[in-house]
Design a protein around this motif. Structure first.
Motif, PDB file in Angstrom:
ATOM      1  N   PHE B 548       9.799 -90.314  13.061  1.00  0.00           N
ATOM      2  CA  PHE B 548       8.982 -89.263  12.446  1.00  0.00           C
ATOM      3  C   PHE B 548       9.830 -88.410  11.508  1.00  0.00           C
ATOM      4  O   PHE B 548       9.411 -88.052  10.419  1.00  0.00           O
ATOM      5  CB  PHE B 548       8.363 -88.368  13.528  1.00  0.00           C
ATOM      6  CG  PHE B 548       6.972 -88.784  13.920  1.00  0.00           C
ATOM      7  CD1 PHE B 548       6.735 -90.075  14.341  1.00  0.00           C
ATOM      8  CD2 PHE B 548       5.910 -87.895  13.851  1.00  0.00           C
ATOM      9  CE1 PHE B 548       5.455 -90.468  14.706  1.00  0.00           C
ATOM     10  CE2 PHE B 548       4.629 -88.286  14.207  1.00  0.00           C
ATOM     11  CZ  PHE B 548       4.392 -89.580  14.639  1.00  0.00           C
ATOM     12  N   ILE B 549      11.058 -88.067  11.967  1.00  0.00           N
ATOM     13  CA  ILE B 549      11.919 -87.232  11.130  1.00  0.00           C
ATOM     14  C   ILE B 549      12.170 -87.917   9.799  1.00  0.00           C
ATOM     15  O   ILE B 549      12.202 -87.292   8.751  1.00  0.00           O
ATOM     16  CB  ILE B 549      13.246 -86.939  11.865  1.00  0.00           C
ATOM     17  CG1 ILE B 549      12.972 -86.074  13.080  1.00  0.00           C
ATOM     18  CG2 ILE B 549      14.244 -86.266  10.933  1.00  0.00           C
ATOM     19  CD1 ILE B 549      14.199 -85.642  13.838  1.00  0.00           C
ATOM     20  N   ASN B 550      12.303 -89.244   9.875  1.00  0.00           N
ATOM     21  CA  ASN B 550      12.514 -89.996   8.649  1.00  0.00           C
ATOM     22  C   ASN B 550      11.252 -90.036   7.792  1.00  0.00           C
ATOM     23  O   ASN B 550      11.298 -89.817   6.590  1.00  0.00           O
ATOM     24  CB  ASN B 550      12.980 -91.405   9.004  1.00  0.00           C
ATOM     25  CG  ASN B 550      13.078 -92.291   7.787  1.00  0.00           C
ATOM     26  OD1 ASN B 550      13.569 -91.852   6.758  1.00  0.00           O
ATOM     27  ND2 ASN B 550      12.593 -93.516   7.905  1.00  0.00           N
ATOM     28  N   LEU B 551      10.107 -90.290   8.462  1.00  0.00           N
ATOM     29  CA  LEU B 551       8.861 -90.418   7.698  1.00  0.00           C
ATOM     30  C   LEU B 551       8.409 -89.076   7.138  1.00  0.00           C
ATOM     31  O   LEU B 551       7.935 -88.984   6.018  1.00  0.00           O
ATOM     32  CB  LEU B 551       7.749 -90.981   8.598  1.00  0.00           C
ATOM     33  CG  LEU B 551       7.811 -92.444   9.032  1.00  0.00           C
ATOM     34  CD1 LEU B 551       6.634 -92.751   9.967  1.00  0.00           C
ATOM     35  CD2 LEU B 551       7.748 -93.367   7.828  1.00  0.00           C
ATOM     36  N   PHE B 552       8.519 -88.036   7.967  1.00  0.00           N
ATOM     37  CA  PHE B 552       7.987 -86.713   7.592  1.00  0.00           C
ATOM     38  C   PHE B 552       9.073 -85.663   7.756  1.00  0.00           C
ATOM     39  O   PHE B 552       9.210 -85.094   8.852  1.00  0.00           O
ATOM     40  CB  PHE B 552       6.810 -86.315   8.479  1.00  0.00           C
ATOM     41  CG  PHE B 552       5.856 -87.431   8.780  1.00  0.00           C
ATOM     42  CD1 PHE B 552       5.066 -87.990   7.781  1.00  0.00           C
ATOM     43  CD2 PHE B 552       5.722 -87.925  10.075  1.00  0.00           C
ATOM     44  CE1 PHE B 552       4.171 -89.003   8.078  1.00  0.00           C
ATOM     45  CE2 PHE B 552       4.833 -88.929  10.365  1.00  0.00           C
ATOM     46  CZ  PHE B 552       4.056 -89.479   9.362  1.00  0.00           C
ATOM     47  N   PRO B 553       9.830 -85.407   6.713  1.00  0.00           N
ATOM     48  CA  PRO B 553      10.922 -84.437   6.849  1.00  0.00           C
ATOM     49  C   PRO B 553      10.419 -83.080   7.371  1.00  0.00           C
ATOM     50  O   PRO B 553      11.171 -82.376   8.054  1.00  0.00           O
ATOM     51  CB  PRO B 553      11.443 -84.310   5.424  1.00  0.00           C
ATOM     52  CG  PRO B 553      11.060 -85.576   4.743  1.00  0.00           C
ATOM     53  CD  PRO B 553       9.786 -86.012   5.385  1.00  0.00           C
ATOM     54  N   GLU B 554       9.135 -82.764   7.126  1.00  0.00           N
ATOM     55  CA  GLU B 554       8.663 -81.446   7.554  1.00  0.00           C
ATOM     56  C   GLU B 554       8.619 -81.309   9.071  1.00  0.00           C
ATOM     57  O   GLU B 554       8.553 -80.208   9.608  1.00  0.00           O
ATOM     58  CB  GLU B 554       7.300 -81.132   6.937  1.00  0.00           C
ATOM     59  CG  GLU B 554       6.134 -81.962   7.466  1.00  0.00           C
ATOM     60  CD  GLU B 554       5.880 -83.210   6.620  1.00  0.00           C
ATOM     61  OE1 GLU B 554       6.866 -83.778   6.074  1.00  0.00           O
ATOM     62  OE2 GLU B 554       4.708 -83.625   6.483  1.00  0.00           O
ATOM     63  N   THR B 597      17.729 -95.699   5.699  1.00  0.00           N
ATOM     64  CA  THR B 597      18.223 -97.059   5.900  1.00  0.00           C
ATOM     65  C   THR B 597      18.223 -97.416   7.382  1.00  0.00           C
ATOM     66  O   THR B 597      17.804 -98.500   7.790  1.00  0.00           O
ATOM     67  CB  THR B 597      19.652 -97.191   5.343  1.00  0.00           C
ATOM     68  OG1 THR B 597      19.700 -96.549   4.077  1.00  0.00           O
ATOM     69  CG2 THR B 597      20.051 -98.632   5.233  1.00  0.00           C
ATOM     70  N   VAL B 598      18.731 -96.474   8.185  1.00  0.00           N
ATOM     71  CA  VAL B 598      18.814 -96.748   9.623  1.00  0.00           C
ATOM     72  C   VAL B 598      17.422 -96.999  10.195  1.00  0.00           C
ATOM     73  O   VAL B 598      17.212 -97.884  11.020  1.00  0.00           O
ATOM     74  CB  VAL B 598      19.482 -95.572  10.354  1.00  0.00           C
ATOM     75  CG1 VAL B 598      19.411 -95.763  11.853  1.00  0.00           C
ATOM     76  CG2 VAL B 598      20.924 -95.421   9.914  1.00  0.00           C
ATOM     77  N   LEU B 599      16.485 -96.188   9.726  1.00  0.00           N
ATOM     78  CA  LEU B 599      15.155 -96.242  10.344  1.00  0.00           C
ATOM     79  C   LEU B 599      14.149 -96.977   9.472  1.00  0.00           C
ATOM     80  O   LEU B 599      12.956 -96.696   9.494  1.00  0.00           O
ATOM     81  CB  LEU B 599      14.673 -94.814  10.619  1.00  0.00           C
ATOM     82  CG  LEU B 599      15.590 -94.061  11.577  1.00  0.00           C
ATOM     83  CD1 LEU B 599      15.245 -92.598  11.613  1.00  0.00           C
ATOM     84  CD2 LEU B 599      15.513 -94.667  12.965  1.00  0.00           C
ATOM     85  N   GLU B 600      14.651 -97.915   8.738  1.00  0.00           N
ATOM     86  CA  GLU B 600      13.757 -98.687   7.884  1.00  0.00           C
ATOM     87  C   GLU B 600      12.670 -99.366   8.715  1.00  0.00           C
ATOM     88  O   GLU B 600      12.871 -99.666   9.898  1.00  0.00           O
ATOM     89  CB  GLU B 600      14.589 -99.761   7.158  1.00  0.00           C
ATOM     90  CG  GLU B 600      13.971-100.223   5.881  1.00  0.00           C
ATOM     91  CD  GLU B 600      14.859-101.259   5.215  1.00  0.00           C
ATOM     92  OE1 GLU B 600      14.411-101.897   4.292  1.00  0.00           O
ATOM     93  OE2 GLU B 600      16.027-101.414   5.656  1.00  0.00           O
ATOM     94  N   GLU B 601      11.564 -99.622   8.071  1.00  0.00           N
ATOM     95  CA  GLU B 601      10.454-100.285   8.756  1.00  0.00           C
ATOM     96  C   GLU B 601      10.943-101.591   9.411  1.00  0.00           C
ATOM     97  O   GLU B 601      11.778-102.292   8.851  1.00  0.00           O
ATOM     98  CB  GLU B 601       9.388-100.602   7.706  1.00  0.00           C
ATOM     99  CG  GLU B 601       8.041-100.866   8.292  1.00  0.00           C
ATOM    100  CD  GLU B 601       7.022-101.046   7.171  1.00  0.00           C
ATOM    101  OE1 GLU B 601       6.565-102.183   6.994  1.00  0.00           O
ATOM    102  OE2 GLU B 601       6.715-100.054   6.480  1.00  0.00           O
ATOM    103  N   MET B 602      10.384-101.890  10.555  1.00  0.00           N
ATOM    104  CA  MET B 602      10.818-103.099  11.255  1.00  0.00           C
ATOM    105  C   MET B 602      10.469-104.333  10.426  1.00  0.00           C
ATOM    106  O   MET B 602       9.383-104.415   9.867  1.00  0.00           O
ATOM    107  CB  MET B 602      10.114-103.216  12.609  1.00  0.00           C
ATOM    108  CG  MET B 602      10.491-102.152  13.594  1.00  0.00           C
ATOM    109  SD  MET B 602      12.223-102.184  14.005  1.00  0.00           S
ATOM    110  CE  MET B 602      12.242-103.411  15.277  1.00  0.00           C
TER     111      MET B 602
END
Lengths: 154, 947
Positions: B548-554, B597-602
């Motif tokens: 979530f932190i990656n997808l939505f910085p807010e 990069t770390v949390l790229e989509e599977m």
């Protein structure tokens, strides 16, 4: 082929056990427990067939006794039901109006009759007359055995 | 005729039994039994010799005690003594005791076998029958060894009494099932078949069980039984109900024999002889006609016996699967039974229809009964009948009715019995996946499944839904929306939270535009379930949070606060604590780029057989090994019996979209043992020049840095898929080919790969044959296809550059009905294929042997024999190895020595081999000497697996 035949009472007391394939004692006890637990609570007039592991289970209640057998996957359930019935008829013919007590006190006879009828889990002789006759003959044998054995072999 | 009073009753036994029955408690019973055991023990041990009657009585008491469930550890010897008694009843009790209580005490078995031998030789039919029964009841290997030769003789001897023949036939059947290798076919075989013509119905009834079993294993030898069985059946079917006297059972002529005959015919395809076939079809029609006649008796025994034959006839019709007319009649008959008032018949009709549903002739006819079956699922009072209805719905499901059936099964699940829920859940999941046309329906179905029966949804099911959502981008937004809605429910199942956490973590952004599912709302919704979940789910949620932190910085401040809280960062569970600490750090230190990069989509999951299907098969599988024993020999490794799976699916043919393993495609990747042209010769490299006709030296262009050689540089669409790791059995498959060049390399339900290969010096050529076992095309975007049932061929030219120890890998990819299959095998190319045999005389051999005496030049293994130590077989294998087998070289004639030269491009490696069998210990010692240590070592490893 039939894998096993069990006779147990309504209270779950085992009256006869016949295993047509070698099994460890532990496995036998497990099967006996599973069968009684599965069959006894079933409502009357339920269907007589069940699936258990990879076996077909066929059972029928006669008075206070449940007759229950395990069959191979391809076997014919209706025919197995009639195997049970034929066995009851044979017991009845031998004991005359058979009841649970006859089987308790003459358990060895119940085994002998079964042996005349089934072997290795397959039906050996379906004729009631012939099975009854051979039971009678073997009962007669004991008196005449001595003389019989003294005769020269034919 | 109360036989009990015939004077053979044992008074002492009767008294003991009533004592036991009068015991008020278990303790009292045990006490009474212990007293009796002590008594019997003292009698057996006493000085006074017991008479036969007492011995019989005590043995019988022991038997009774054993049957009550108590252990018996003595009395066996006394029972064996009874066997040799002259009195029939004593003998009989002895045999009964042995049959029930025999243990594998070999001392005792020898004595028992002796007694049996005497009785078999007595020519007294009653004694012979007792002995045969005992063999059948015990059925041990020792007995088979002792009597497997004798019993066939008794069975076919002209002067054997009928009753003995019956016992002998079934006894032989028992031995054949336990030890098929000991029952040798012979002259008796043809005579056994002719027992089908025996005058005595009992003899036929018994013999046919034996014949059926033998036919299954040796169909060709017993072919003649088909016409005999048909004419016997025809005579019974057309006989009047009283013709067969005592073999008529409640007005049904010989039901047991009829069923066994029909069963025997199921071992064979339809008869080729037109007259025989005509007669058989007539029989089957008569049986079907009789079902419509009014019953000759109201007794249930009459209808059971009649219907038993009918069901067996239907099984045969389904087995033949070639007479549309009969199949439809069978289906109609079963349709009638579906509504029969007799529960047993409804049960059996549902069961038989399951098999009928897989025939293309009758599949449509079965489908017409869908409403009745659904009704059965809803209204049957007996759970075992409902279970069959569920099975049938599963079997009759296809694209046309999938939605209806899945909906009905789902609604049934709401109040289904606990005993069948798990299986139902698996079935729904499979059908939903198999027949999903639009994947939103699939997602709905699985989420419903979790909602209704969450406890029974195994990991496989929710893994699968995630796999499918990840792999199909058209359904991801819908899945996110639906799972978000499902999570709104006040109480939702933990499995739902897992799916929700995973899907929102990956695809929450797709619905974040809607203010009702803004990022923060999504997060709060997930987190509201957190405290109710188990540790693994919490761990999964923490991972969702960092995504979530990656997808939505807010959401970062809110989530960081959660991670920072004591309940996370100091959680007593190590896994949770670690995740909280790491995620917190990751989110504070890493730049957005790094985080992204770390949390790229599977990445998409590799397609393979649905794990759920595998699970269902496992459930249905040989779960009862203890019961099924291993008498079928081959069964353990085998596929389970279908488990309701339909073999071919007509609708799938239309749906599949074309392609195949083809020479021009990238289905074949070969991984060399080491980088091509590697400088390190010890690692060795084998260059396999695949598809030389496509232009020489293709390999390097397709090579990527992990030296995976894609044979076709043009490969495209599937390039992103990594080849699967080699199958676990690939080493075993490889070993099969060490000593031979041709055979079947691999086989599963879809594909068979055959191999033919030839080698000369350091060159080889291998033909691979890909056979499509299904009736559906294997497809790829590139030509050619492999049509159902067809085969394509591929040629590989091989050159051995230097010695090697790893076999090249063969990677195969193709589409089958939309699913990508990815199989990696080891290509059976082993160093010994490049052997040139070298003949030499004894003294030359030993001279060279001595020359190769450096310790690293020798490799030696001592190992146990896996197969029988047959000299001829050993010779054949050593010849297959490729080296010369040298006769009269080793001073010990039992030993084998071989010599040869391994040809590689770089060098030639001379090899000497010595194999020393030790028959007594069932061991071998294998020694290899060669001028190159890696070659000695590899050859030794390969060969040690061969014997």
């Amino acid at each position: 082929m039939m894998r096993f035949l069990l006779l147990f009472s309504r209270q779950g007391k085992l009256r006869l056990q016949k295993w047509f394939t070698p099994l460890a004692e532990r496995d036998k006890k497990k099967i006996i427990r599973d069968m009684t637990m599965m069959v006894l609570p079933r409502a009357p007039r339920s269907c007589n067939f069940l699936h258990w592991r990879d076996l077909k289970i066929v059972y029928k209640r006669y008075a206070s006794l449940y007759f229950c057998c395990g069959l191979d996957d391809k076997d014919n359930e209706l025919l197995a039901l009639e195997v049970l019935h034929r066995y009851v008829e044979l017991l009845d013919k031998y004991f005359g109006n058979v009841c649970e007590l006859d089987i308790i006190f003459n358990f060895e006879k119940a085994y002998f009759i079964l042996d005349e009828f089934l072997m290795g889990g397959e039906v050996q002789e379906t004729s009631k007359l012939l099975v009854a006759k051979s039971m009678e003959e073997s009962d007669m044998l004991q008196e005449t055995m001595e003389e019989y054995m003294n005769k020269p072999a034919f | 005729m109360p036989a009990v009073s015939k004077g053979d009753g044992m008074r002492g036994l009767a008294v003991f039994i009533s004592d036991i029955r009068n015991c008020k408690s278990k303790e009292a019973e045990i006490k009474r039994i212990n007293k009796e055991l002590a008594n019997i023990r003292s009698k057996f041990k006493g000085d006074k010799a017991l008479d036969g009657y007492s011995k019989k009585k005590y043995v019988c008491k022991l038997l009774f005690i054993f049957l009550l469930g108590h252990d018996i550890d003595f009395g066996h010897m006394e029972a064996v003594n009874l066997l040799s008694s002259n009195k029939y009843t004593e003998k009989q009790i002895g045999y009964l005791f042995i049959s029930v209580l025999v243990n594998s005490n070999s001392e005792l078995i020898r004595l028992i076998n002796n007694a049996i031998k005497n009785d078999l030789a007595s020519r007294n039919p009653t004694f012979m029958c007792l002995a045969l029964h005992c063999i059948a009841n015990v059925g041990s290997r020792e007995m088979a060894e002792a009597f497997a030769g004798e019993i066939p003789r008794i069975l076919v001897a002209g002067d054997t009494m009928d009753s003995v023949k019956q016992s002998a036939a079934l006894c032989l059947l028992r031995l054949y099932k336990t030890s098929p290798d000991l029952v040798l076919m012979g002259e008796w075989t043809s005579r056994v078949v002719h027992l089908l013509n025996d005058q005595h119905m009992g003899v036929v009834t018994a013999a046919i069980s034996l014949i059926t079993c033998l036919s299954q294993k040796n169909p060709d030898e017993f072919k003649t039984c088909v016409s005999l069985a048909v004419s016997r059946l025809s005579r019974i079917v057309s006989s009047a109900s009283t013709d067969l006297q005592d073999y008529t059972y409640y007005f049904v002529p010989a039901p047991w024999l009829s069923c066994k005959l029909l069963r025997l015919l199921q071992c064979y395809p339809p008869p080729e002889d037109g007259a025989v076939k005509g007669r058989l079809v007539e029989c089957l029609e008569t049986i079907l006609n009789k079902a419509q006649e009014p019953p000759k008796s109201k007794k249930v025994q009459h209808s059971n016996a009649k219907n038993a034959i009918l069901f067996e006839a239907i099984s045969l019709i389904i087995h033949y699967d070639s007479e549309p007319n009969l199949l439809v009649r069978a289906c109609n008959q079963l349709g009638q039974f579906l509504q029969h008032r007799e529960t047993n018949l409804r049960y059996l009709a549902l069961e038989s229809m399951c098999t009928l549903a897989s025939s293309e002739f009758s599949h449509e006819a079965v489908k017409t009964h869908i409403e009745t079956v659904i009704n059965a699922l809803k209204t049957e009072r007996d759970v075992s009948v409902r279970q069959r209805a569920a099975d049938l719905l599963y079997a009759m499901c296809d694209r046309s009715n999938a939605k209806q059936i899945v909906a009905e099964m789902l609604s049934y699940l709401e109040n289904a019995d606990y005993s069948i829920r798990e299986e139902m859940v698996l079935k729904v999941a499979i059908l939903a996946e198999k027949y999903a046309v639009d994947y939103s329906w699939y997602v709905d179905t699985i989420l419903n499944l979790i909602r209704i029966a969450g406890d029974y949804v195994s990991e496989e099911v929710w893994y699968r839904v995630i796999q499918i959502v990840i792999n199909r981008d058209d359904v991801q937004g819908y899945a996110a929306k639906t799972v978000f809605e499902a999570l709104q429910a006040p109480a939702c199942h933990e499995n739902m939270v897992k799916v929700g956490g995973y899907i929102l973590g990956e695809f929450g952004n797709l619905i974040a535009g809607d203010p009702r599912s803004s990022p923060l709302i999504q997060f709060n919704l997930l987190h509201s379930k957190f405290h109710l979940c188990s540790v693994p789910t919490r761990a999964l949620l923490l991972s969702a949070y960092i995504k979530f932190i990656n997808l939505f910085p807010e959401t970062k401040p809110t989530i960081q606060e959660v991670l920072r809280s004591d309940s996370q960062i100091r959680n007593s569970d190590v896994e949770l604590q670690q995740r909280a600490v790491e995620y917190l750090k990751l989110s504070s230190i890493a730049s957005t780029d790094v985080l992204a990069t770390v949390l790229e989509e599977m990445p998409p999951f590799p397609e393979r057989e649905s794990s759920i299907l595998a699970k269902l098969k496992k459930k249905k599988g040989p779960g009862a090994v203890s019961v099924s024993e291993l008498e079928d020999g081959k069964r353990e490794g085998g596929e389970l019996n279908g488990g309701g799976e339909r073999g071919s699916d007509p609708s799938a043919i239309a749906a599949s979209n074309a392609s195949t393993p083809s020479p021009s495609a990238d289905l074949l990747g070969l991984r060399s043992a080491a980088p091509i042209g590697s400088a390190a010769p010890s690692a060795g490299s084998l260059l396999v020049d695949v598809f030389s006709e496509a232009g020489p030296a293709a390999p390097s262009s397709g090579a990527n840095d992990d030296n995976f050689l894609s044979s076709a540089p043009s490969s495209s669409s599937l390039g992103s898929e990594d080849p699967a790791p080699p199958l676990p059995e690939s080493d075993e498959l490889l070993n099969k080919f060490v000593c031979k060049n041709n055979g079947v390399l691999f086989e599963n339900q879809l594909l068979q790969i055959g191999i033919k290969s030839e080698y000369r010096q350091n060159l080889g050529r291998m033909y691979l044959f890909y056979g499509n076992k299904t009736s559906v095309q294997f497809t790829k975007p590139v030509e050619p296809l492999v049509e159902g049932g067809a085969q394509v061929q591929q040629v590989i030219n091989i050159e051995c550059l230097t010695d090697f120890s790893e076999a090249p890998l063969l990677n195969i990819k193709f589409r089958y009905g939309g699913a990508l299959q990815n199989i990696t095998l080891k290509l059976p190319v082993t160093i010994n294929k490049f052997f040139q045999p070298t003949e030499m005389a004894s003294q030359d051999f030993f001279q060279r042997w001595k020359q190769l005496s450096l310790p690293q030049q020798e490799a030696q293994k001592i190992f146990k024999a896996n197969n029988a130590m047959d000299t001829e077989v050993l010779k054949a294998k050593l010849l297959g190895l490729g080296s010369a087998l040298l006769e009269n070289v080793d001073p010990n004639p039992e030993n084998f020595v071989c010599a040869g030269v391994i040809q590689t491009k770089a060098q030639q490696v001379g090899c000497l081999l010595r194999l020393e069998p030790n028959a007594q210990a069932q061991m071998y010692r294998l020694t290899l000497r060669s001028s190159k240590d890696s070659v000695s070592k590899r050859l030794c490893e390969l060969l040690a697996e061969q014997f």
